[in-house]
Design a protein around this motif. Sequence first.
Motif, mmCIF file in Angstrom:
data_model
loop_
_atom_site.group_PDB
_atom_site.id
_atom_site.type_symbol
_atom_site.label_atom_id
_atom_site.label_comp_id
_atom_site.label_asym_id
_atom_site.label_seq_id
_atom_site.Cartn_x
_atom_site.Cartn_y
_atom_site.Cartn_z
ATOM 1 N N ALA A 55 39.249 34.725 31.876
ATOM 2 C CA ALA A 55 37.986 33.990 32.033
ATOM 3 C C ALA A 55 37.806 32.782 31.338
ATOM 4 C CB ALA A 55 36.928 35.060 31.368
ATOM 5 N N LEU A 56 38.176 32.665 30.160
ATOM 6 C CA LEU A 56 38.420 31.497 29.375
ATOM 7 C C LEU A 56 39.055 30.344 30.348
ATOM 8 C CD1 LEU A 56 37.564 29.728 26.943
ATOM 9 C CD2 LEU A 56 39.865 30.522 25.957
ATOM 10 N N ALA A 57 39.983 30.628 30.922
ATOM 11 C CA ALA A 57 41.026 29.599 31.584
ATOM 12 C C ALA A 57 40.092 29.204 32.838
ATOM 13 C CB ALA A 57 42.546 30.158 31.934
ATOM 14 N N VAL A 58 39.505 30.131 33.480
ATOM 15 C CA VAL A 58 38.803 29.931 34.964
ATOM 16 C C VAL A 58 37.677 28.897 34.465
ATOM 17 C CG1 VAL A 58 37.381 30.819 36.546
ATOM 18 C CG2 VAL A 58 39.699 31.919 35.934
ATOM 19 N N LEU A 59 36.860 29.185 33.339
ATOM 20 C CA LEU A 59 35.771 28.613 33.131
ATOM 21 C C LEU A 59 36.243 26.985 32.587
ATOM 22 C CD1 LEU A 59 33.625 31.290 31.402
ATOM 23 C CD2 LEU A 59 33.326 30.258 33.806
ATOM 24 N N ALA A 60 37.359 26.932 31.901
ATOM 25 C CA ALA A 60 38.095 25.622 31.560
ATOM 26 C C ALA A 60 38.581 24.710 32.668
ATOM 27 C CB ALA A 60 39.141 25.882 30.251
ATOM 28 N N THR A 61 39.048 25.431 33.706
ATOM 29 C CA THR A 61 39.925 24.595 34.625
ATOM 30 C C THR A 61 38.949 24.590 35.873
ATOM 31 O OG1 THR A 61 40.987 26.422 35.583
ATOM 32 C CG2 THR A 61 42.082 25.297 33.711
ATOM 33 N N GLY A 62 38.027 25.602 36.195
ATOM 34 C CA GLY A 62 37.496 25.715 37.496
ATOM 35 C C GLY A 62 38.151 25.989 38.684
ATOM 36 N N ARG A 63 39.538 26.469 38.236
ATOM 37 C CA ARG A 63 40.440 27.090 39.578
ATOM 38 C C ARG A 63 40.978 28.385 39.226
ATOM 39 N NH1 ARG A 63 45.387 22.731 39.838
ATOM 40 N NH2 ARG A 63 45.935 24.570 41.481
ATOM 41 N N PRO A 64 41.321 29.185 40.239
ATOM 42 C CA PRO A 64 41.894 30.309 40.230
ATOM 43 C C PRO A 64 42.991 30.524 39.202
ATOM 44 C CG PRO A 64 41.769 29.960 42.505
ATOM 45 C CD PRO A 64 41.530 28.612 41.578
#
Length: 859
Positions: free
Chosen positions: A411-420
């Motif tokens: 979740a942190l990575a998705v919110l940080a990058t906007g990508r899957p």
Amino acid sequence: MRLEVDGQPLDAEARPGQVLRTLLRENGVFAVKKGCDAGDCGACSVLLDGTPVHSCLVPAHRAEGRTVTTAAGLGTPEHPHPVQRAFADAGAFQCGFCTAGFVVTASALDRAPHQDLDHALKGNLCRCTGYRSIRDAVAGTVNVDGDALGASVAPPAAMRVVTGHEEYTLDTTTTGLLHLAVLGSPHPSARIRSIDTTAAAALPGVVAVLTHADSPATLFSTGRHQNRADDPDDTLVLDPVIRFHGQRVAAVVAESVAAAERALSSIVVDYEVLPAVFDPLVAREPGAHLVHGDKHPETSRIDAPERNTVAELHAERGDTAAAIEKADAVVTGTWTTARVTHAALETHATRGWLDADGRLVLRTSSQVPYLVRDEIAHIFGRSRDTARVFTKRVGGGFGGKQELLTEDIVALAVLATGRPVQYEFTRADEFQRAPLRHPMRVSVTAAGTADGILTALHVDQLMDTGAYGNHGRGVMFHSVHESVAVYRCANVRIDAQSVYTNNPPSGAFRGYGLGQVIFAVESAIDELARKLGIDPIEFRRRNVVRPGDPIRTIEEEPPTDIAYDGDHGAGQVLDLVASALAATSDTVEEGWLLGEGTALAMIATIPPRGHFADAVVRRLADGFFEVEVGTAEFGNGSTTVHAQLAADALGTTPDRIRIRQSDTDVAGHDTGAYGSTGVVVAGRAVHQAATALAADPTLTEARGHSDGASRSVAFNAHGFRVAVHPATGEVRILKSVQAADAGTVLNPEQLRGQIEGGTAQAIGSALYEEVLVEEGVVTTSTFRNYRVPKIGDIPPTEVLFAETHDPLGPLGAKSMSEAPYNPVAPALANAIRDALGVRPYSLPISRDRVWRLALGGSD
């Protein structure tokens, strides 16, 4: 390179060092699974030019010009291969994650009557079934026998599972997918002074590098319960304080797994190494290093962080000291249990993305999708309607997927990058980062009178919860309840502590602490009976709780939400085991010793403080019905029973029931598939909704709800006859029998499989399995040095059902997924003690320990 896969040409480019398994999955061949990537489990088995191989061991380039056949290439759900049909007819799977590999291997057998299955299938592991049904499949035995309630109905997904077409968590393609890799701490106790991610972020393919500076400041617990306050808030997504070896330090998000892993070595971390504590006996003493000394006891819900104590209980009913003093016989001892891993073949994994509405979506391997959604919303300060969590079929759980281990960092990575983004544990991660079963030291004193009455029981339990307190409170309280409350005893004392150390975290595991404490209590009860000169089964009969008795341990007033009413299930299971053992006899060769042992276990049918499930049933066209229910399917069999319950209420057959499940966009709420509640809670909600719909032909849909607020109890007894060779320490199981108080049996084959699977898992942790930890460092990282039982290790278990009916469960059914595990280890220990004349006190009862006991030493 070009190869043929399942009858179709495939043009692919193999990377240096790549194996066939990853090449196939990168090209959408999802019937091939990953269980270990070390050639130990067989989940990735394929036929290479007709020969079964583990594709994780085959260099990809060696498949050039060759023919590869997966389970999906052997047959389809509509036109299965005969072996696939045999696996479906035999009910030869539960979670099914291993099944595609087994089918492939079995398809190459010569089918001769003399076929040595122990040898032919030794490269394929199953954690769920106990292997009997797999043997039946190879033999062509049909165990699925009907479509009515009470018959052995096949799971709705049976043909998809056996043909490799059923989707698990990562069995789909996502455009633009990024991959996440985690940098683990080299120290079990440290503070991060600084992290330099500049070099890592500049590497090709790297999209983001995340550290504690990017982490939400909200503390949470990886353990999930309906009431989040049941677990201590002691965890951050990324924490500047390190509390166990391998703990997350930073995460790299990149275009490929290889790029992410390469970048990890470029992250420069300056650590301040701190003192560490590894023994819970030491950890609770004054002056010990404080693992969570920075936490406030009230806001983090930790009983005493200044003593490394997550939770403790000290209470007494009656006067145990006086009763012990007056007793005709007293037994006392200390029993220890090891760390074990769940060994679910599908490792923890999550894929996350933002949908068209900007919602955070997580496709994950979880037993508790609704609770994961709620906690993700809490951690990231979002409303629940901005997140969706769902599962496909889950490849095993056993409590290990009642944790939030990959979802938060994704979740942190998705919110940080906007990508899957996808994060998948390796098998080494499962040993080193996923919580393990709590190791315990349990001292028991049991006292009784000459006429066989148990007059005093004192349990002093110390459990190592590791670096974090996920489930540390719940396991402690649960472990010292039913393990003691199963007996009528006027004087009971409980002293229990759950203690932090700098060891790997412990967590939820099948039985939820009962297995460890029952091992000690049932060993002590057995020894007390022997000391009094009373048959151990008879001693249990005289002292076990009876219908109408209060279910309590140290409370003067027993809990009002749990009761033992109706049929005498405890007495029945003891009688059934005693009769089964008496019905046969064995002789042993010279040098071998014969022994018998029995143990009893009780478990509440629902976890305390409520367990909720909503269900919707609606009419579709052409006589079909749709059921919406939140429970995840991970081999617990709830989906099959839900279809049976709905069909029975609606006057139709299970094949006309379509089930949508385990998605927070479906139904209202579901606490989750743990505590064996898939049938007794969610099943009740499904049956209620289906019954309401059937009663009113004008309705197009009806809703059901179950709160699980009232609980009953279930009993299991296990008996063993063993042969022990003192000179080598070898233990051979000659007879294994378990009797279960399961209430109304809704699906006999499936229920039998749950009991056999629980027995097999328990035999593993009783005789073989142990995760070794040295100064906080896990040294067990592969299946090959952690012995999950193979097909040749597990004897057949005779399964017997008591004739009982539970008014709380749907149509009288009780829960049974967890319960079979608990009496196995003590029954085995009691049998070994009967053979040797010396009692084992430590699990696993490995050959070296048996050998030392036989020599008169300590285990």
